[in-house]
Design a protein around this motif. Structure first.
Motif, mmCIF file in Angstrom:
data_model
loop_
_atom_site.group_PDB
_atom_site.id
_atom_site.type_symbol
_atom_site.label_atom_id
_atom_site.label_comp_id
_atom_site.label_asym_id
_atom_site.label_seq_id
_atom_site.Cartn_x
_atom_site.Cartn_y
_atom_site.Cartn_z
ATOM 1 N N ARG B 8 162.894 26.057 161.129
ATOM 2 C CA ARG B 8 161.749 24.868 161.373
ATOM 3 C C ARG B 8 161.557 24.223 160.239
ATOM 4 O O ARG B 8 161.513 22.860 160.086
ATOM 5 N N ILE B 9 161.192 25.118 159.053
ATOM 6 C CA ILE B 9 161.207 24.447 157.736
ATOM 7 C C ILE B 9 162.343 23.850 157.044
ATOM 8 O O ILE B 9 162.343 22.739 156.580
ATOM 9 N N GLN B 10 163.237 24.293 157.341
ATOM 10 C CA GLN B 10 164.707 23.793 156.767
ATOM 11 C C GLN B 10 164.948 22.386 157.447
ATOM 12 O O GLN B 10 165.104 21.422 156.847
ATOM 13 N N ALA B 11 164.809 22.407 158.661
ATOM 14 C CA ALA B 11 164.940 21.147 159.674
ATOM 15 C C ALA B 11 164.040 20.043 158.866
ATOM 16 O O ALA B 11 164.381 19.000 158.619
ATOM 17 N N ASP B 12 162.724 20.425 158.708
ATOM 18 C CA ASP B 12 161.798 19.325 158.212
ATOM 19 C C ASP B 12 162.193 18.865 156.617
ATOM 20 O O ASP B 12 162.022 17.631 156.499
ATOM 21 N N ILE B 13 162.591 19.820 156.035
ATOM 22 C CA ILE B 13 162.782 19.544 154.681
ATOM 23 C C ILE B 13 163.910 18.662 154.365
ATOM 24 O O ILE B 13 164.560 17.959 153.449
ATOM 25 N N SER B 14 165.062 18.722 155.469
ATOM 26 C CA SER B 14 166.330 18.046 155.419
ATOM 27 C C SER B 14 166.303 16.758 155.995
ATOM 28 O O SER B 14 166.782 15.636 155.542
ATOM 29 N N ALA B 15 165.291 16.814 156.987
ATOM 30 C CA ALA B 15 164.951 15.373 157.626
ATOM 31 C C ALA B 15 164.120 14.435 156.876
ATOM 32 O O ALA B 15 164.303 13.096 156.942
ATOM 33 N N LYS B 78 164.090 16.342 148.464
ATOM 34 C CA LYS B 78 165.656 16.511 149.009
ATOM 35 C C LYS B 78 165.892 17.869 149.522
ATOM 36 O O LYS B 78 167.036 18.325 149.088
ATOM 37 N N GLY B 79 165.165 18.593 149.966
ATOM 38 C CA GLY B 79 165.403 19.768 150.520
ATOM 39 C C GLY B 79 165.254 20.879 149.308
ATOM 40 O O GLY B 79 165.086 22.248 149.615
ATOM 41 N N GLU B 80 164.894 20.666 148.006
ATOM 42 C CA GLU B 80 164.665 21.555 147.154
ATOM 43 C C GLU B 80 163.285 21.852 146.657
ATOM 44 O O GLU B 80 162.547 20.566 146.665
ATOM 45 N N PHE B 81 162.849 23.076 146.566
ATOM 46 C CA PHE B 81 161.427 23.526 146.172
ATOM 47 C C PHE B 81 161.233 22.882 144.773
ATOM 48 O O PHE B 81 162.160 23.351 143.726
ATOM 49 N N VAL B 82 160.351 22.017 144.522
ATOM 50 C CA VAL B 82 159.700 21.652 143.169
ATOM 51 C C VAL B 82 158.970 22.483 142.405
ATOM 52 O O VAL B 82 158.999 22.744 141.358
ATOM 53 N N GLY B 83 157.692 22.760 143.160
ATOM 54 C CA GLY B 83 156.944 23.574 142.674
ATOM 55 C C GLY B 83 155.556 23.554 143.409
ATOM 56 O O GLY B 83 155.463 22.701 144.318
ATOM 57 N N GLY B 84 154.514 24.035 142.843
ATOM 58 C CA GLY B 84 153.272 24.147 143.369
ATOM 59 C C GLY B 84 152.346 23.310 142.488
ATOM 60 O O GLY B 84 152.665 22.196 141.852
#
Lengths: 77, 112
Positions: B8-15, B78-84
């Motif tokens: 679910r997370i992957q789908a959200d950050i890909s979309a 773009k699906g990549e974790f940038v930070g907090g």
């Protein structure tokens, strides 16, 4: 449950023996701190990875007993 | 063995090009750190999707394991974790955040 700054510094130094650690208690409640960590282990790696090393050193306390840790990491010049 | 929460997370950050997993919503942030990242993203003018982890306990815990990052908020571009909050604030102050957003083509085109 909360943590004191000495305990935080000790955990970080146990994982990063050369680290220079400064900790500031932001709220006096034992779970809102700011910390700066300088260690050669951070040389050449991303900020996210640097912070992840510190979180790992805190052995799961981050986000639990330690609610907030404003973190600044860097390698020595 | 796939992890449905990760999916679910992957789908959200890909979309969605820019996603902020946060406490509360962009209009009503319910945590100081989440509010600061919302302010920064609004200041640089990048459109983003806010995901309120307080409304979804599975995501609230799953996102921490997904990124191996123990706290909220969490910014993805773009699906990549940038930070907090700390890292996004540091990147904003140094200009790296603006560069990252432009390089990833997620900034709105300047209207002449």
């Amino acid at each position: 449950m909360a943590m004191d700054s000495a305990e935080i510094a000790a955990l970080i130094k146990a994982a990063l023996p050369d680290a220079v650690v400064t900790i500031e208690d932001l709220a006096g409640d034992g779970d809102h701190y700011a910390a700066t960590v300088v260690s050669s282990a951070f040389k050449g790696i991303s900020r996210v990875k640097q912070h992840q090393i510190v979180y790992a050193a805190l052995q799961g306390r981050m986000g639990g007993v330690l609610h907030a840790l404003a973190l600044q990491t860097s390698a020595p010049d | 063995m796939s992890n449905p929460v990760f999916d679910r997370i992957q789908a959200d950050i890909s979309a969605n090009p820019v996603v902020l997993f946060m406490k509360g919503t962009p209009v009503f942030p319910q945590c100081g750190f989440s509010a600061r990242v919302v302010q920064i993203l609004s200041h640089v003018g990048v459109p983003f999707k806010g995901v309120n982890v307080l409304e979804d306990m599975e995501i609230r815990e799953g996102i921490k394991a997904f990124a191996n990052w123990p706290t909220i908020p969490q910014l993805y571009v773009k699906g990549e974790f940038v930070g907090g909050c700390d890292i996004v604030t540091e990147m904003f102050q140094s200009g790296e955040l603006q560069t990252l957003l432009e390089d990833n083509g997620v900034m709105p085109k300047a209207t002449a």
